[in-house]
Design a protein around this motif. Structure first.
Motif, short mmCIF file in Angstrom:
data_model
loop_
_atom_site.label_atom_id
_atom_site.label_comp_id
_atom_site.label_asym_id
_atom_site.label_seq_id
_atom_site.Cartn_x
_atom_site.Cartn_y
_atom_site.Cartn_z
N LEU A 164 1.09 -1.01 -0.52
CA LEU A 164 0.00 0.22 0.01
C LEU A 164 0.37 1.18 -0.15
CD1 LEU A 164 -2.70 1.03 0.02
CD2 LEU A 164 -2.47 0.97 3.11
N THR A 165 1.95 1.43 0.85
CA THR A 165 2.73 2.36 0.83
C THR A 165 3.28 2.29 -0.94
OG1 THR A 165 3.88 1.80 3.25
CG2 THR A 165 5.31 3.42 1.88
N PHE A 166 3.97 1.36 -1.54
CA PHE A 166 4.49 1.50 -2.68
C PHE A 166 2.68 2.73 -3.91
CE2 PHE A 166 4.42 0.07 -6.86
CZ PHE A 166 5.20 0.21 -7.51
N GLY A 167 1.86 1.72 -3.32
CA GLY A 167 0.78 2.42 -4.35
C GLY A 167 0.65 3.35 -3.87
N LEU A 168 0.18 4.42 -2.77
CA LEU A 168 0.06 5.13 -2.62
C LEU A 168 1.61 7.16 -3.32
CD1 LEU A 168 -1.00 5.04 1.30
CD2 LEU A 168 -2.23 5.49 -0.89
N ALA A 169 2.40 6.41 -2.95
CA ALA A 169 3.35 6.68 -3.51
C ALA A 169 3.56 7.06 -4.65
CB ALA A 169 4.39 6.25 -3.17
N GLY A 170 2.74 5.55 -5.60
CA GLY A 170 2.62 5.41 -7.07
C GLY A 170 1.44 6.28 -7.50
N PHE A 171 0.10 6.95 -6.53
CA PHE A 171 -0.86 7.83 -6.86
C PHE A 171 -0.06 9.58 -6.44
CE2 PHE A 171 -3.91 11.06 -5.43
CZ PHE A 171 -4.30 10.67 -5.95
N PHE A 172 1.01 9.62 -6.00
CA PHE A 172 1.96 11.19 -5.89
C PHE A 172 2.54 11.13 -6.66
CE2 PHE A 172 -0.56 10.40 -1.31
CZ PHE A 172 -1.09 11.77 -1.04
N GLY A 173 3.25 9.89 -6.65
CA GLY A 173 4.09 10.28 -8.18
C GLY A 173 3.55 10.50 -9.27
N ASN A 174 2.54 9.96 -9.44
CA ASN A 174 1.75 10.62 -11.19
C ASN A 174 1.65 12.05 -11.27
OD1 ASN A 174 -1.53 10.46 -11.97
ND2 ASN A 174 -0.07 9.23 -13.11
N LEU A 175 1.03 12.16 -10.17
CA LEU A 175 0.83 13.78 -9.88
C LEU A 175 1.96 14.59 -9.97
CD1 LEU A 175 -1.50 14.01 -6.91
CD2 LEU A 175 -2.44 14.37 -9.30
N VAL A 176 3.17 14.23 -9.57
CA VAL A 176 4.16 14.40 -9.95
C VAL A 176 5.02 14.27 -11.58
CG1 VAL A 176 6.58 14.89 -8.85
CG2 VAL A 176 5.39 14.48 -7.30
N GLY A 177 4.69 13.43 -11.52
CA GLY A 177 5.35 13.32 -12.97
C GLY A 177 4.64 14.00 -13.57
N GLY A 178 2.87 14.17 -13.79
CA GLY A 178 2.20 15.24 -14.10
C GLY A 178 2.97 16.90 -14.29
N ALA A 179 2.56 17.07 -12.96
CA ALA A 179 2.96 18.45 -13.14
C ALA A 179 4.90 18.97 -13.98
CB ALA A 179 3.56 18.74 -11.77
N LEU A 180 5.10 17.40 -13.81
CA LEU A 180 7.36 18.36 -13.90
C LEU A 180 7.53 17.60 -15.51
CD1 LEU A 180 9.38 15.63 -11.71
CD2 LEU A 180 9.55 18.47 -11.77
N SER A 181 6.04 16.77 -16.46
CA SER A 181 6.07 17.15 -17.59
C SER A 181 5.55 17.87 -18.10
CB SER A 181 5.36 15.56 -18.11
OG SER A 181 5.58 14.34 -17.21
N SER A 182 4.84 18.83 -17.45
CA SER A 182 4.57 19.80 -17.92
C SER A 182 5.67 20.43 -18.75
CB SER A 182 3.52 20.33 -17.23
OG SER A 182 4.30 20.98 -16.26
N ARG A 183 6.46 20.86 -17.50
CA ARG A 183 8.10 21.59 -18.80
C ARG A 183 9.02 20.81 -18.89
NH1 ARG A 183 9.04 24.97 -12.65
NH2 ARG A 183 6.56 25.67 -12.29
N SER A 184 8.89 19.67 -18.39
CA SER A 184 9.99 19.00 -19.59
C SER A 184 10.16 17.39 -19.04
CB SER A 184 11.91 18.99 -18.94
OG SER A 184 12.81 18.29 -19.92
N PRO A 185 9.13 16.65 -19.91
CA PRO A 185 9.09 14.59 -20.09
C PRO A 185 10.59 14.19 -19.74
CG PRO A 185 7.49 15.83 -21.78
CD PRO A 185 8.50 17.44 -21.58
#
Length: 395
Positions: free
Chosen positions: A250-271
Motif C-alpha cells: 500500500l505504501t508503494f501504491g500510495l506513493a505511486g499515486f503522488f508520483g503520478n501527480l508529480v510526474g504530470g506536473a514535471l512533464s508539463s515543463r520537461s518530459p
C-alpha cells in the motif's frame, strides 16, 4: 470528439478511464497473489508469475494489430468488444483450475488491455475539445494511478483473508460496470484516415520516439522483473510477516499515486527530466531493497521512493511520446503500448529466471541496473533532443 460537436463528452471519458482502471487493476493483481496461486495450482512461484507475462505478451501484439486492423470501423464498437473480452477474461481467471487455463484467461485480458492502451489517448482527444485534452488525459491517468495504488495490496489482503479466486471475482464486477458504462456513454466515433503500416513507419522514423521506446523497455522491463516477485522477496528474503506485506504494498501504491501527480506536473515543463528522474528513483529504491537486512522504516522508505518513481514514469514517457508524434496519436499510442507490454512480458520472464537461478534479490538488483541505464538514455540523449525540438518550435 465527434467532428460535428464541440461539446465535451466527460461521461464517455470517465467510462474509458474506469475501464482502463479495471484492466490495470486486474493486470497487477497477481503481484499480491503469486504465492497463493502457485500453491493452489501446484506450480512454482516463477511459473505462476507468468500470469503477468501472458497478459503483457499478448497485449504487445494485440495493440498494434487492433489499430491496424480496425480500418474505418466505428471506434465505439471496438471499445465494446474489448469490454466483452475483459469480462470473459475475469470470469475465466476466477474459474481456472490449472495453470494453462489461467494463462489462457490472462492472454485474453492481454487482448483487451493492449487494445485499450493503444487507443485510449487518441479516443480521449476526440471526446473533448482541444483545450480540454490535457484534463481528459489527466482523468485517464488518475484511473491508472488508483489502480496502481490498490491492485497489489488489495490482492494480497483478499488472498490472505479469502482466496486468490475471490480476488479475481472482483475483477468480474469491475469489467461488468465498465462495459455497461461504455455501452451507455460512448458516441459514434468513425475515422476518416485509418492508421496504416506507413503511419507506423513514419512514427518509428522519429528519433524521439525511438529514444522513448528504448527508455521504456529498459525501465519497465527491470521494474516488472522486480515487482512481479516482490511479495516472495518481502516474505522469504526480508522475513516480513504476511500481515505487514499489504501495508508495504500500500505504501508503494500510495506513493505511486503522488508520483503520478508529480510526474504530470514535471512533464508539463520537461518530459525528459520527469522520465529520467522517475527512472533514477526506481534504480535507487530497488538497489537499496536488494541489499536486504534493512530496518522496517528503511524498507517502507525505499518502497515509497520506488512508488514515486514508478508513478511518475508512465505519465512522463506518455507525454514524451505525445510530443514526439503529436500528429499521429493513434499510431504512436499503439507503438508505445507495444513497448510497454513487451517490456512487461520480458520483465516477467527475466524475473522468473533470476529468482529461480540466482536468488530472491536478483530481480531487484537487475531492476536497479537497467533503470540506471534507462535514465542515462533519457537524460543524456533525450534531454538534448528535447531542447532542440523546443528551440525549433519556438523559432
Amino acid at each position: 470528439m465527434d467532428s460535428k460537436t464541440t461539446d465535451a463528452n466527460w461521461a464517455a471519458v470517465f467510462a474509458l478511464a474506469f475501464g482502463l482502471f479495471g484492466l490495470i487493476t486486474t493486470e497487477l493483481l497477481p503481484i499480491g497473489l503469486i504465492p497463493a496461486m502457485a500453491s493452489d495450482l501446484g506450480v512454482s512461484d516463477g511459473a505462476a508469475g507468468q500470469a503477468i507475462t501472458a497478459t503483457a505478451l499478448i497485449a504487445a501484439i494485440a495493440g498494434p494489430l487492433l489499430v491496424l486492423g480496425s480500418g474505418r470501423l466505428d471506434r465505439r464498437k471496438i471499445v465494446w468488444m474489448l469490454g466483452l473480452f475483459f469480462l470473459a477474461s475475469a470470469l475465466l481467471s476466477t474459474l481456472a483450475t490449472n495453470l494453462p487455463l489461467l494463462l489462457a484467461a490472462r492472454a485474453l485480458l492481454g487482448v483487451s488491455l493492449g487494445g485499450a492502451w493503444a487507443m485510449v489517448i487518441a479516443l480521449a482527444m476526440r471526446l473533448v475539445p482541444p483545450s480540454k485534452v490535457p484534463r481528459a488525459i489527466a482523468v485517464i491517468f488518475t484511473g491508472v494511478s488508483i489502480a496502481n495504488v490498490i491492485a497489489a495490496p488489495l490482492g494480497a489482503w483478499l488472498s490472505d483473508l479469502l482466496s486468490w479466486r475471490t480476488t479475481f471475482a472482483i475483477s468480474v464486477s469491475l469489467a461488468l460496470v465498465a462495459l455497461i458504462s461504455q455501452l451507455a456513454t460512448m458516441p459514434r466515433l468513425s475515422t476518416m484516415a485509418p492508421p496504416s503500416l506507413a503511419s507506423f513507419r513514419s512514427v518509428l522514423a522519429k528519433p524521439a520516439v525511438l529514444i522513448g521506446l528504448a527508455t521504456t523497455f529498459l525501465v519497465i522491463c527491470g521494474n516488472t522483473a522486480a515487482i512481479a516477485f516482490l511479495r516472495t522477496f518481502l516474505e522469504s528474503g526480508l522475513q516480513i510477516n504476511a500481515q505487514t506485506v499489504p501495508l508495504v504494498l500500500l505504501t508503494f501504491g500510495l506513493a505511486g499515486f503522488f508520483g503520478n501527480l508529480v510526474g504530470g506536473a514535471l512533464s508539463s515543463r520537461s518530459p525528459a527530466l520527469a522520465a529520467g528522474g522517475g527512472a533514477l528513483a526506481i534504480a535507487c529504491a530497488t538497489t537499496a531493497l536488494a541489499s536486504q537486512g534493512q530496518a522496517p522504516a528503511a524498507i517502507f522508505a525505499a518502497m515509497a521512493i520506488w512508488g514515486l518513481g514508478f508513478g511518475a514514469f508512465p505519465v512522463a514517457i506518455s507525454s514524451w511520446n505525445a510530443q514526439a508524434a503529436p500528429d499521429q496519436a493513434e499510431s504512436a499510442g499503439a507503438i508505445l503500448s507495444m513497448g510497454f507490454q513487451v517490456a512487461i512480458a520480458g520483465g516477467g520472464v527475466l524475473g522468473g529466471i533470476l529468482i529461480e537461478r540466482l536468488g530472491m534479490s536478483a530481480p531487484l538488483q537487475s531492476a536497479g541496473i537497467v533503470a540506471i541505464i534507462g535514465a542515462a538514455v533519457m537524460l543524456l540523449i533525450g534531454r538534448p533532443d528535447e531542447r532542440r525540438r523546443t528551440a525549433s518550435q519556438a523559432s
